[in-house]
Design a protein around this motif. Structure first.
Motif, short mmCIF file in Angstrom:
data_model
loop_
_atom_site.label_atom_id
_atom_site.label_comp_id
_atom_site.label_asym_id
_atom_site.label_seq_id
_atom_site.Cartn_x
_atom_site.Cartn_y
_atom_site.Cartn_z
N VAL A 176 0.84 -1.20 0.00
CA VAL A 176 0.00 0.00 0.00
C VAL A 176 0.88 1.25 0.00
CG1 VAL A 176 -1.78 1.28 1.23
CG2 VAL A 176 -1.86 -1.22 1.18
N ILE A 177 1.92 1.24 0.82
CA ILE A 177 2.84 2.38 0.88
C ILE A 177 3.58 2.54 -0.44
CG2 ILE A 177 4.93 3.23 2.00
CD1 ILE A 177 3.91 1.94 4.60
N CYS A 178 4.00 1.42 -1.05
CA CYS A 178 4.67 1.48 -2.35
C CYS A 178 3.76 2.14 -3.40
CB CYS A 178 5.04 0.07 -2.82
SG CYS A 178 6.39 -0.68 -1.90
N LYS A 179 2.52 1.72 -3.41
CA LYS A 179 1.56 2.26 -4.40
C LYS A 179 1.39 3.77 -4.22
CE LYS A 179 -3.18 1.50 -6.07
NZ LYS A 179 -3.75 2.84 -5.87
N MET A 180 1.26 4.23 -3.00
CA MET A 180 1.05 5.65 -2.74
C MET A 180 2.28 6.46 -3.12
SD MET A 180 -1.11 5.51 0.84
CE MET A 180 -1.61 7.21 0.72
N ILE A 181 3.47 5.93 -2.86
CA ILE A 181 4.70 6.65 -3.21
C ILE A 181 4.86 6.73 -4.72
CG2 ILE A 181 7.22 6.55 -3.12
CD1 ILE A 181 6.99 5.36 -0.32
N VAL A 182 4.62 5.62 -5.43
CA VAL A 182 4.74 5.61 -6.89
C VAL A 182 3.73 6.58 -7.51
CG1 VAL A 182 4.39 4.22 -8.96
CG2 VAL A 182 5.70 3.30 -7.05
N GLU A 183 2.50 6.55 -7.05
CA GLU A 183 1.48 7.44 -7.60
C GLU A 183 1.78 8.89 -7.28
OE1 GLU A 183 -2.23 5.98 -6.15
OE2 GLU A 183 -2.36 4.38 -7.67
N ALA A 184 2.41 9.15 -6.14
CA ALA A 184 2.81 10.51 -5.80
C ALA A 184 3.85 11.04 -6.78
CB ALA A 184 3.36 10.57 -4.38
N HIS A 185 4.63 10.15 -7.37
CA HIS A 185 5.61 10.54 -8.38
C HIS A 185 4.99 10.66 -9.77
CE1 HIS A 185 8.65 9.48 -5.31
NE2 HIS A 185 9.50 10.18 -6.04
N GLY A 186 3.70 10.38 -9.89
CA GLY A 186 3.05 10.45 -11.19
C GLY A 186 3.08 9.15 -11.96
N GLY A 187 3.45 8.04 -11.32
CA GLY A 187 3.51 6.75 -11.99
C GLY A 187 2.40 5.83 -11.55
N LYS A 188 2.51 4.57 -11.93
CA LYS A 188 1.53 3.57 -11.49
C LYS A 188 2.26 2.24 -11.28
CE LYS A 188 0.13 2.23 -16.19
NZ LYS A 188 -1.00 2.01 -17.10
N ILE A 189 1.69 1.39 -10.46
CA ILE A 189 2.32 0.12 -10.11
C ILE A 189 1.36 -1.01 -10.43
CG2 ILE A 189 1.50 0.21 -7.72
CD1 ILE A 189 4.18 -1.09 -6.91
N TRP A 190 1.90 -2.13 -10.89
CA TRP A 190 1.06 -3.28 -11.21
C TRP A 190 1.86 -4.57 -10.97
CZ3 TRP A 190 3.41 -0.06 -14.62
CH2 TRP A 190 4.24 -0.62 -15.60
N VAL A 191 1.17 -5.69 -11.02
CA VAL A 191 1.79 -6.98 -10.72
C VAL A 191 1.34 -8.01 -11.74
CG1 VAL A 191 -0.06 -7.63 -9.13
CG2 VAL A 191 2.17 -8.73 -8.94
N GLU A 192 2.27 -8.92 -12.07
CA GLU A 192 1.98 -10.07 -12.92
C GLU A 192 2.49 -11.31 -12.18
OE1 GLU A 192 3.24 -9.49 -17.06
OE2 GLU A 192 3.61 -7.40 -16.49
N SER A 193 1.63 -12.30 -12.00
CA SER A 193 2.04 -13.46 -11.22
C SER A 193 1.19 -14.67 -11.56
CB SER A 193 1.93 -13.16 -9.72
OG SER A 193 2.40 -14.25 -8.96
N GLN A 194 1.77 -15.82 -11.26
CA GLN A 194 1.05 -17.08 -11.42
C GLN A 194 1.52 -18.02 -10.31
OE1 GLN A 194 1.37 -18.75 -15.31
NE2 GLN A 194 0.06 -20.50 -14.87
N ALA A 195 0.57 -18.63 -9.64
CA ALA A 195 0.93 -19.48 -8.50
C ALA A 195 1.96 -20.53 -8.91
CB ALA A 195 -0.33 -20.16 -7.95
N GLY A 196 3.05 -20.59 -8.13
CA GLY A 196 4.11 -21.57 -8.36
C GLY A 196 5.12 -21.18 -9.41
N LYS A 197 4.94 -20.02 -10.08
CA LYS A 197 5.85 -19.64 -11.17
C LYS A 197 6.46 -18.26 -10.98
CE LYS A 197 3.71 -22.59 -14.64
NZ LYS A 197 3.15 -22.68 -16.01
#
Length: 594
Positions: free
Chosen positions: A547-568
Motif C-alpha cells: 500500500v505504501i509502495c503504491k502511494m509513493i509511486v502514484e505521488a511521483h506520477g507513476g503507477k504500479i502493477w503486478v503479474e504473477s502465477q501461482a508456483g511460477k
C-alpha cells in the motif's frame, strides 16, 4: 479508440470537478447529474418533436396558400386563353381577315366591308363588357396593322403593333407576352394573342387581348394564414416583380429583383419549399410554384422570425420548465445529500479522531522502542558486565523482536502521513542504476543466506529521473524484501529498468518464488490484506508495505502493477515519468502528482 479517449476525458473532467469538493458537495453533484440528465434529455426530445410538428404545420400552411393561389392564377389564365381562342376562331373575325372565307362560305360572309367591321366590333364590345380587365381588344392583320380596337380612348386603329408598343406577332399559336409598360395605356400590361387561320390553315391575322395586372393583384390581395409579414408575389422570367410589395408604399411592379433560390427553382419549372433571402434580403420560409403560362414563378412566403415564433415560444417555455425543474432538483439534491452524508461526516470525524489517536500512540511507541534497542546494544557489548550464553541468546531474541516491532510502528506512521498528505517529496536528479545497485548491496547478504541469486538488468543511457531517492529506496526495499521472503533456496531475483515509452521509465522486481493466485492479485494493494503465502510465512507482516509502495509511486506520477502465477514467480512493475531535470532540490506534496 475514440470512445476510450472520450471516456478518459470525461473521467478527468469529473475528477477535476469533484477534486476540491467535500463529501456532501460530491454527493450533491452526483445527485444533480443523475437528476438533471434525464430532465434535459426529456426536454430536448419534447422540443425536437414539438418543433418538427410546428415546422410541418407552418410548411403545410404555406404549401396550401401557394397551391391555392397558383391554381387560381392559372385558371384565370386559361379563361383568358379561351377568350382569345374563341375570338380568333369566330366567323366574324375570319370573315374580316380571310378573303377565302367569303368565297367558301358566301352565305356566312357579310355583304360589305363596313358590315364585316361592324360585326367584329359588336363581338369585341360584348367581350369587353364581360371582362373589365381587358384594356383593349385588337384585331390585327398578318402584317401587324391594327384593323379594329375596342378602346376608342386609346385610338390604336390603323397603327402598327410596334408603334403602339406591342410586339409584332408572327407565331402560329396563342402567345402570352411578357408584361411591359404600355405608353398608350400608361400602365403595365401583357397580351394574349390568338392566331386567325383561313380555310387553308394559313395565318391571316391575330386576335389580341391587351390585359392589365389588376385582376392578378386582386387574386393575391387576400393573405389569410400569412400573418403580419407574409405575402404572395409573382416574378417573371426577366426577374421583375409583377405584384405590389406589402412592405413598400411605392410601386414595385416591373421592379428588378435578385434571383434568389426560390425564384430560380420556380423558373426552371420546379416546385418546393425552402428557406432563402427574399428581394428585401430578409430570411423567409417560402413555397414556390411555377406559372408556366406566364413563364413566371409564384412565391408564398413569411418572415422566418414570425413563422417560427411559435417554435421560439416553445423553446422558451421548455427552457423555463427545465430551469424550474433543475432548481427543484438542486434543492432536493442538497437536502438528500445532507441527510445522506450526515452519518458519513460523523463517521469521518470519528475516523479522524481514531487516526489521530493511533498516530499519537504509534509516535509515542518509537521512543521507548529506540531506548530498548540502545539498552540491548549496551548489554550485548558487555558494557554492563559479562553475559552467559543463555543471556546472549535472550538478548538476540529481544533485539530481533524489538526491531520488528519498530518496523511495524514506522510502517503505520508512514501510512498515516501518506494518507493525510503530510509527507513531502524531496526531489533530486536520481540515477536509477546507482540507486538500484545501492539497494541490492543492502540485501545481498540476506539473499546469499538463502542461496538466492540477485541480479540487475539496466538499460544503458537512461536519463536522470526527478524523484525522491529516499522514498524510491523505500519502494525498492519493500519489493525486494517481499521477493526474498517468498523465494525459496536456489531461486533468482532480477531488478531491472528500461524505457517504457518516450516519457516514462519502467522498473521491475522479478522473482521465481511461490507466486500469487489470480483471485488474490486484486487484494494486494489493500490495507491489512495478505496473500495465503504471506499468512503462512514465518515472517508475518502488516499488509501495509505494498500500500505504501503504491502511494509513493502514484505521488511521483507513476503507477504500479503486478503479474504473477501461482508456483511460477511474481513480477512487480512500476512506471516513473522521466520529466525535466531538477535544477535544485524541491518539495512537492504527495497530493500533487508531479
Amino acid at each position: 479508440m475514440e470512445f476510450s479517449k472520450v471516456r478518459s476525458a470525461a473521467r478527468l473532467l469529473l475528477a477535476r470537478l469533484t477534486g476540491g469538493l467535500s463529501v456532501t458537495g460530491r454527493i450533491t453533484l452526483w445527485y444533480l447529474i443523475l437528476s438533471i440528465a434525464p430532465i434535459v434529455a426529456i426536454g430536448f426530445l419534447a422540443y425536437q418533436n414539438s418543433r418538427a410538428t410546428l415546422e410541418a404545420e407552418i410548411v403545410n400552411k404555406l404549401t396550401a396558400v401557394a397551391d391555392n393561389k397558383s391554381y387560381i392564377i392559372q385558371s384565370w389564365f386559361r379563361d383568358q386563353l379561351r377568350d382569345s381562342q374563341t375570338l380568333a376562331n369566330s366567323l366574324a373575325v375570319r370573315d374580316l381577315l380571310s378573303p377565302t372565307f367569303r368565297i367558301v362560305y358566301p352565305n356566312l360572309a357579310a355583304k360589305s366591308g363596313e358590315e364585316r367591321s361592324r360585326r367584329v366590333k359588336e363581338l369585341i364590345a360584348a367581350l369587353q363588357e364581360t371582362n373589365a380587365s381587358y384594356v383593349d381588344i385588337l384585331i390585327a392583320d398578318q402584317e401587324g396593322r391594327i384593323l379594329i380596337s375596342s378602346s376608342k380612348a386609346l385610338n390604336q386603329e390603323g397603327k402598327n403593333l410596334k408603334a403602339t408598343g406591342l410586339t409584332a406577332l408572327t407565331t402560329e399559336k396563342d402567345v402570352v407576352s411578357a408584361v411591359f409598360y404600355s405608353p398608350i395605356a400608361q400602365q403595365p400590361v401583357f397580351t394574349i394573342a390568338g392566331s386567325v387561320y383561313d380555310n387553308n390553315a394559313n395565318v391571316v391575322g391575330h386576335a389580341i387581348l391587351e390585359i392589365d395586372l389588376r385582376p392578378i393583384h386582386r387574386l393575391l390581395e387576400e393573405r389569410s394564414g400569412l400573418g403580419e409579414t407574409g405575402e404572395v408575389i409573382i416574378v417573371d422570367r426577366n426577374l421583375r416583380m409583377l405584384t405590389q410589395s406589402r412592405f413598400s408604399d411605392e410601386s414595385t411592379v416591373l421592379k428588378s429583383v435578385w434571383g434568389d433560390h426560390a425564384i430560380q427553382q420556380g423558373l426552371q419549372g420546379n416546385k418546393g419549399e425552402s428557406f432563402f433571402l427574399d428581394y428585401r434580403r430578409v430570411s423567409v420560409l417560402g413555397a414556390y410554384r411555377p406559372l408556366r403560362a406566364m413563364e413566371a414563378v409564384l412565391i408564398a412566403k413569411i418572415n422566418e422570425a414570425e413563422g417560427f415564433a411559435p417554435v421560439a415560444r416553445l423553446r422558451t417555455a421548455i427552457l423555463i420548465i427545465i430551469g424550474l425543474t433543475m432548481g427543484l432538483a438542486a434543492w432536493v439534491s442538497i437536502w438528500v445529500a445532507r441527510v445522506t452524508t450526515r452519518p458519513i461526516l460523523e463517521a469521518e470525524a470519528l475516523e479522524k479522531l481514531r487516526a489521530d489517536f493511533t498516530a499519537m500512540i504509534i509516535h509515542d511507541l518509537r521512543s521507548p522502542l529506540t531506548a530498548l534497542l540502545s539498552a540491548v546494544a549496551i548489554l550485548q557489548d558487555g558494557l554492563a558486565g559479562p553475559l552467559s550464553p543463555e543471556q546472549k541468546d535472550w538478548l538476540v531474541k529481544i533485539d530481533s523482536g524489538t526491531r520488528q516491532l519498530l518496523h511495524l510502528v514506522n510502517e503505520f506512521l508512514d501510512l498515516s502521513k501518506l494518507e493525510e498528505g503530510r509527507v513531502d517529496l524531496v526531489k533530486e536528479n536520481v540515477d536509477l542504476k546507482q540507486l538500484i545497485e545501492k539497494v541490492l548491496g543492502h540485501y545481498s547478504l540476506l539473499a546469499q543466506g538463502k542461496g538466492i541469486s540477485l541480479t540487475s538488468r539496466i538499460e544503458p543511457g537512461l536519463p536522470l529521473i526527478p524523484s525522491d531517492p529516499r522514498r524510491l529506496g523505500q519502494v525498492f526495499a519493500n519489493l525486494l524484501s517481499n521477493a526474498i521472503k517468498f523465494t525459496g533456496e536456489g531461486g533468482a531475483i532480477e531488478v531491472g529498468v528500461s524505457r517504457l515509452n518516450g516519457s516514462d521509465a519502467q522498473v521491475w522486481v522479478k522473482d521465481s518464488g511461490v507466486g500469487i493466485s489470480t483471485d488474490e492479485i486484486g487484494q494486494l494493494f489493500q490495507k491489512y490484506r495478505q496473500t495465503a503465502s504471506g499468512r503462512n510465512s514465518q515472517e508475518i507482516g502488516t499488509g501495509l508495505g505494498l500500500v505504501i509502495c503504491k502511494m509513493i509511486v502514484e505521488a511521483h506520477g507513476g503507477k504500479i502493477w503486478v503479474e504473477s502465477q501461482a508456483g511460477k514467480g511474481t513480477t512487480f512493475s512500476f512506471s516513473l515519468p522521466l520529466g525535466r531535470p531538477v535544477l535544485r532540490p524541491s518539495s512537492g506534496s504527495l497530493q500533487h502528482q508531479s
